[in-house]
Scaffold this motif. Structure first.
Motif, PDB file in Angstrom:
ATOM      1  N   ASP A 112      30.016  46.064  38.951  1.00 34.50           N
ATOM      2  CA  ASP A 112      29.890  47.138  39.941  1.00 34.50           C
ATOM      3  C   ASP A 112      30.511  48.405  39.342  1.00 34.50           C
ATOM      4  OD1 ASP A 112      29.777  48.815  42.115  1.00 34.50           O
ATOM      5  OD2 ASP A 112      30.699  47.384  43.516  1.00 34.50           O
ATOM      6  N   VAL A 113      29.681  49.144  38.599  1.00 33.81           N
ATOM      7  CA  VAL A 113      30.150  50.302  37.836  1.00 33.81           C
ATOM      8  C   VAL A 113      30.699  51.396  38.746  1.00 33.81           C
ATOM      9  CG1 VAL A 113      29.453  52.122  36.215  1.00 33.81           C
ATOM     10  CG2 VAL A 113      28.543  49.809  35.960  1.00 33.81           C
ATOM     11  N   GLU A 114      30.029  51.645  39.862  1.00 30.63           N
ATOM     12  CA  GLU A 114      30.467  52.717  40.772  1.00 30.63           C
ATOM     13  C   GLU A 114      31.852  52.408  41.358  1.00 30.63           C
ATOM     14  OE1 GLU A 114      30.415  56.352  42.149  1.00 30.63           O
ATOM     15  OE2 GLU A 114      28.780  55.536  40.942  1.00 30.63           O
ATOM     16  N   LYS A 115      32.040  51.175  41.780  1.00 25.23           N
ATOM     17  CA  LYS A 115      33.341  50.783  42.324  1.00 25.23           C
ATOM     18  C   LYS A 115      34.407  50.823  41.229  1.00 25.23           C
ATOM     19  CE  LYS A 115      35.686  47.479  45.212  1.00 25.23           C
ATOM     20  NZ  LYS A 115      35.546  46.437  46.206  1.00 25.23           N
ATOM     21  N   ALA A 116      34.043  50.404  40.020  1.00 28.79           N
ATOM     22  CA  ALA A 116      34.984  50.425  38.900  1.00 28.79           C
ATOM     23  C   ALA A 116      35.418  51.857  38.607  1.00 28.79           C
ATOM     24  CB  ALA A 116      34.353  49.791  37.667  1.00 28.79           C
ATOM     25  N   ARG A 117      34.461  52.782  38.646  1.00 27.31           N
ATOM     26  CA  ARG A 117      34.791  54.191  38.402  1.00 27.31           C
ATOM     27  C   ARG A 117      35.735  54.716  39.484  1.00 27.31           C
ATOM     28  NH1 ARG A 117      30.817  57.181  35.845  1.00 27.31           N
ATOM     29  NH2 ARG A 117      29.326  55.867  36.936  1.00 27.31           N
ATOM     30  N   ASP A 118      35.449  54.400  40.744  1.00 23.68           N
ATOM     31  CA  ASP A 118      36.296  54.837  41.855  1.00 23.68           C
ATOM     32  C   ASP A 118      37.710  54.270  41.714  1.00 23.68           C
ATOM     33  OD1 ASP A 118      36.768  56.114  44.430  1.00 23.68           O
ATOM     34  OD2 ASP A 118      36.783  54.066  45.257  1.00 23.68           O
ATOM     35  N   LEU A 119      37.802  53.007  41.361  1.00 23.86           N
ATOM     36  CA  LEU A 119      39.117  52.383  41.189  1.00 23.86           C
ATOM     37  C   LEU A 119      39.871  52.977  39.998  1.00 23.86           C
ATOM     38  CD1 LEU A 119      38.098  48.708  41.958  1.00 23.86           C
ATOM     39  CD2 LEU A 119      39.634  50.144  43.327  1.00 23.86           C
ATOM     40  N   ALA A 120      39.146  53.311  38.940  1.00 18.74           N
ATOM     41  CA  ALA A 120      39.792  53.938  37.779  1.00 18.74           C
ATOM     42  C   ALA A 120      40.393  55.282  38.178  1.00 18.74           C
ATOM     43  CB  ALA A 120      38.789  54.106  36.641  1.00 18.74           C
ATOM     44  N   SER A 136      44.233  47.832  39.811  1.00 19.44           N
ATOM     45  CA  SER A 136      43.898  47.193  38.525  1.00 19.44           C
ATOM     46  C   SER A 136      43.249  45.831  38.748  1.00 19.44           C
ATOM     47  CB  SER A 136      45.143  47.024  37.657  1.00 19.44           C
ATOM     48  OG  SER A 136      45.675  48.267  37.318  1.00 19.44           O
ATOM     49  N   ASP A 137      43.806  45.058  39.675  1.00 15.63           N
ATOM     50  CA  ASP A 137      43.202  43.765  40.005  1.00 15.63           C
ATOM     51  C   ASP A 137      41.785  43.952  40.544  1.00 15.63           C
ATOM     52  OD1 ASP A 137      45.466  42.398  39.217  1.00 15.63           O
ATOM     53  OD2 ASP A 137      46.274  42.194  41.263  1.00 15.63           O
ATOM     54  N   MET A 138      41.633  44.928  41.413  1.00 15.71           N
ATOM     55  CA  MET A 138      40.307  45.197  41.984  1.00 15.71           C
ATOM     56  C   MET A 138      39.341  45.674  40.893  1.00 15.71           C
ATOM     57  SD  MET A 138      41.535  47.006  45.547  1.00 15.71           S
ATOM     58  CE  MET A 138      39.915  47.410  46.153  1.00 15.71           C
ATOM     59  N   LEU A 139      39.857  46.453  39.950  1.00 20.43           N
ATOM     60  CA  LEU A 139      39.023  46.947  38.855  1.00 20.43           C
ATOM     61  C   LEU A 139      38.511  45.790  37.995  1.00 20.43           C
ATOM     62  CD1 LEU A 139      37.890  49.350  37.235  1.00 20.43           C
ATOM     63  CD2 LEU A 139      40.078  49.439  36.015  1.00 20.43           C
ATOM     64  N   VAL A 140      39.385  44.856  37.710  1.00 18.15           N
ATOM     65  CA  VAL A 140      38.986  43.691  36.915  1.00 18.15           C
ATOM     66  C   VAL A 140      37.868  42.937  37.640  1.00 18.15           C
ATOM     67  CG1 VAL A 140      39.757  41.424  36.083  1.00 18.15           C
ATOM     68  CG2 VAL A 140      41.173  43.442  35.700  1.00 18.15           C
ATOM     69  N   LYS A 141      38.026  42.722  38.936  1.00 19.40           N
ATOM     70  CA  LYS A 141      37.005  41.998  39.711  1.00 19.40           C
ATOM     71  C   LYS A 141      35.683  42.767  39.747  1.00 19.40           C
ATOM     72  CE  LYS A 141      40.345  39.572  42.522  1.00 19.40           C
ATOM     73  NZ  LYS A 141      41.040  39.538  43.809  1.00 19.40           N
ATOM     74  N   SER A 142      35.775  44.103  39.914  1.00 16.29           N
ATOM     75  CA  SER A 142      34.528  44.881  39.985  1.00 16.29           C
ATOM     76  C   SER A 142      33.816  44.918  38.634  1.00 16.29           C
ATOM     77  CB  SER A 142      34.779  46.294  40.509  1.00 16.29           C
ATOM     78  OG  SER A 142      35.568  47.022  39.613  1.00 16.29           O
ATOM     79  N   THR A 143      34.564  44.884  37.526  1.00 11.96           N
ATOM     80  CA  THR A 143      33.902  44.838  36.217  1.00 11.96           C
ATOM     81  C   THR A 143      33.271  43.474  35.982  1.00 11.96           C
ATOM     82  OG1 THR A 143      35.989  44.302  35.102  1.00 11.96           O
ATOM     83  CG2 THR A 143      35.333  46.627  35.150  1.00 11.96           C
ATOM     84  N   GLU A 144      33.897  42.418  36.502  1.00 12.46           N
ATOM     85  CA  GLU A 144      33.307  41.081  36.400  1.00 12.46           C
ATOM     86  C   GLU A 144      31.994  41.020  37.174  1.00 12.46           C
ATOM     87  OE1 GLU A 144      36.423  38.527  37.803  1.00 12.46           O
ATOM     88  OE2 GLU A 144      37.490  38.570  35.879  1.00 12.46           O
ATOM     89  N   ASN A 145      31.940  41.757  38.290  1.00 16.13           N
ATOM     90  CA  ASN A 145      30.721  41.802  39.118  1.00 16.13           C
ATOM     91  C   ASN A 145      29.767  42.904  38.664  1.00 16.13           C
ATOM     92  OD1 ASN A 145      31.798  39.767  40.679  1.00 16.13           O
ATOM     93  ND2 ASN A 145      32.681  41.172  42.167  1.00 16.13           N
TER      94      ASN A 145
END
Length: 170
Positions: free
Chosen positions: A73-81, A62-71
């Motif tokens: 980075d849709v692909e990383k956000a999807r992977d983290l989700a 979840s923390d990583m997802l928040v950071k990737s959405t701030e950046n």
């Protein structure tokens, strides 16, 4: 007078028999208490240790997802989700299993279990981990066995999960 002695001896023998039966009952209760303590220790270990892992992963992802959405980075956000969803599914499964384990009135019933279906279900549960390590689970045709379905699922889940966890990424 003889009848009084006979009655006294009979009473004494009955008392010995009752004491012996009482001792057997006490030993059996002691065994049950020991088993209950062991089950409580297992329950406590599972709840304190195993349930923390998926929760820890959910927090980290979840923390990583928040950071990737701030950046953005849709692909990383999807992977983290997907990873968060997988951890939540594991957590849900563990809670269900723990609930079934703790149900003291629950009688485990042996049933005919298709191990092929069990392995397929476990593969679905561990899909993200398999993808992350590029791992493939291959089995020959497995038999139907007489077992407790929940225990077979837990067995294969832990076997495959440990194999994934302790393998190198391909």
């Amino acid at each position: 007078m003889f009848n009084i002695f006979a009655d006294l001896i009979s009473f004494h023998l009955q008392s010995i028999h009752i004491i012996e039966r009482s001792n057997l009952v006490v030993k059996d209760l002691n065994r049950q208490l020991t088993e209950s303590k062991d089950e409580n220790r297992q329950y406590q270990y599972i709840s304190n240790h195993n349930l923390q892992e998926p929760l820890r992963k959910i927090r980290i992802f979840s923390d990583m997802l928040v950071k990737s959405t701030e950046n953005r980075d849709v692909e990383k956000a999807r992977d983290l989700a997907f990873k968060i969803n997988s951890s939540a599914q594991k957590f849900s499964m563990m809670i269900r299993d723990l609930s079934e384990f703790s149900d003291l009135n629950n009688e485990f019933v042996f049933e005919t279990v298709d191990l092929n279906k069990v392995v397929a279900d476990v593969r679905k549960q561990l899909n993200q981990e398999l993808k992350a390590k590029n791992a493939v689970v291959e089995t020959d045709s497995l038999p139907f066995i007489n077992a407790i379905p929940l225990q077979m699922e837990q067995l294969f889940y832990h076997l495959i999960n440990n194999a994934i966890r302790f393998s190198k990424k391909m």
